[in-house]
Design an enzyme around this catalytic site. Sequence first.
Site, short mmCIF file in Angstrom:
data_model
loop_
_atom_site.label_atom_id
_atom_site.label_comp_id
_atom_site.label_asym_id
_atom_site.label_seq_id
_atom_site.Cartn_x
_atom_site.Cartn_y
_atom_site.Cartn_z
N CYS A 73 0.82 -1.23 0.00
CA CYS A 73 0.00 0.00 0.00
C CYS A 73 0.84 1.27 0.00
O CYS A 73 0.69 2.13 -0.86
CB CYS A 73 -0.90 0.05 1.24
SG CYS A 73 -2.01 -1.35 1.41
N HIS A 104 -1.61 5.66 2.28
CA HIS A 104 -1.62 4.57 3.26
C HIS A 104 -2.14 5.13 4.59
O HIS A 104 -1.74 6.23 5.01
CB HIS A 104 -0.20 4.02 3.39
CG HIS A 104 -0.10 2.81 4.24
ND1 HIS A 104 -0.95 1.73 4.11
CD2 HIS A 104 0.75 2.49 5.25
CE1 HIS A 104 -0.62 0.81 4.99
NE2 HIS A 104 0.40 1.24 5.70
#
Length: 478
Positions: free
Chosen positions: A93, A149
């Site tokens: 991510c 993220h």
Amino acid sequence: MEMWLDRRDFLRAMGAGAASLAMGKLAFAAGEGAAPFGGAQGKKPNVLFIAIDDLNDWVGCLGGHPDVKTPHLDRLAKRGVLFTQAYCAAPACNPSRAALMTGIRPATSGIYTNPQPWRKSEILKNAVTLPQHFMAAGYHALGSGKIYHGRFPDPPSWHEYWPSKTRCRPGDPMPAKRPVNGIPNARHFDWGPLNVPNEKMGDWQVADWVIKHLGKEHDKPFFLACGFFRPHLPWYVPRKYFDLYPVDKITLPNVKADDLDDVPPIGKRMARPKGDHAKVVKHKQWRKAVQGYLASISFVDDCVGRVIDAFDKGPHRDNTVIVLWSDHGWHLGEKLHWRKFALWEEATHNVLMCVAPGVTKPGGRCESPVGLIDIYPTLIELCGLEPRKELEGASLVPLLKDPAAKRDRPALTTHGRRNHSIRSKRWRYIRYSDGTEELYDHQNDELEWNNLAKDAQYADVKRELARWLPTKDAKNSR
Ligand SMILES: [Ca+2]
Ligand SMILES: [Ca+2]
């Protein structure tokens, strides 16, 4: 190296360059790179920027899984161009999103993993993110849900965010007893149906907020981000989505038991066959896990459908670019591996589609390898903004106009320092930090079962692909 020539050529092609650019977007919009829409009023197009977390190619229109039901993603793809070979800059991510949002690759920024605060990178600390660049051009930047993220939100990227600039999404309901799958210490590696209405789900509420903003007029052009969290773990979604996939009829991935035998040690360590895979098999959870992932995909597909329906009913339909992407792929047992965090097709292949009125035609499918790193320069070109010299991707606008247009550069994915994968239309070439390699021929081996790297007859193929490896591998940023 060729890879960087594109960028230099581009800058040279900008001619007088800096001086005229400094005069602002009008100077640029009047030239070759003029915004393709806006017309006489010169009104800049809006951007609807939809992210989906952890969605691999198990989407109807990409054909990654025979059972999956994604009617809304499929109909959105049909409206514009679907990139059938889109790859992430990193299979995790944080580094994937940091690269996408800044246009700068992991090997340049030193952001390779999830725990690294990306704004602390020497290279990224002052980077102008994609929404910041739009803000500087007079756009209103707003959003909701997971774009960066979760641990590292970026308040300077937004005028408005919901629930807030430091908290990207609301929480989700949980089953009363966890883990549902019975795997000890499963934490979020868990799956099972929820007996709650859709409205209780965080993604549903993110969609509500985005829908509200799609329905109203805005004083300025907008950059509106909508970040969905499913199918990220845990795979807890309302029961009706599990019911779409009866567990006894689930198709499991096609897995070769000895597939890792020809993989170098670093690749084997990435796969961790004695980790998740051994646990899933031991607890007889493979089918249920696939069911949970498919259910989570169909749930997020419904969220996408709601946003698109609201978009179509609202006032912005004819003057808005839609780009939808997922941040990386996911393994569900292929190569005895689970999750992302690897350089093979399952972990690196993701979803990318774009609808740009006046540029894309319905039903476009582009089969050239492209990267999420290309999104930033693409949106710049589509909206007639000033180019940025530090961006390492290349605009996809030629492919949006003509999905069959020639494109030479393959897609590059990096996982950890000095581990890279190069994906061309036909080949995947992996080179790990110790110099060990993998080479797969997708023309004859789409599951990447046969590593050809040691076969002398492919030396030229490897050499050709290796030209695209980064010339610099930045140290890990702390
Ligand atoms: Ca992700
Ligand atoms: Ca193999």
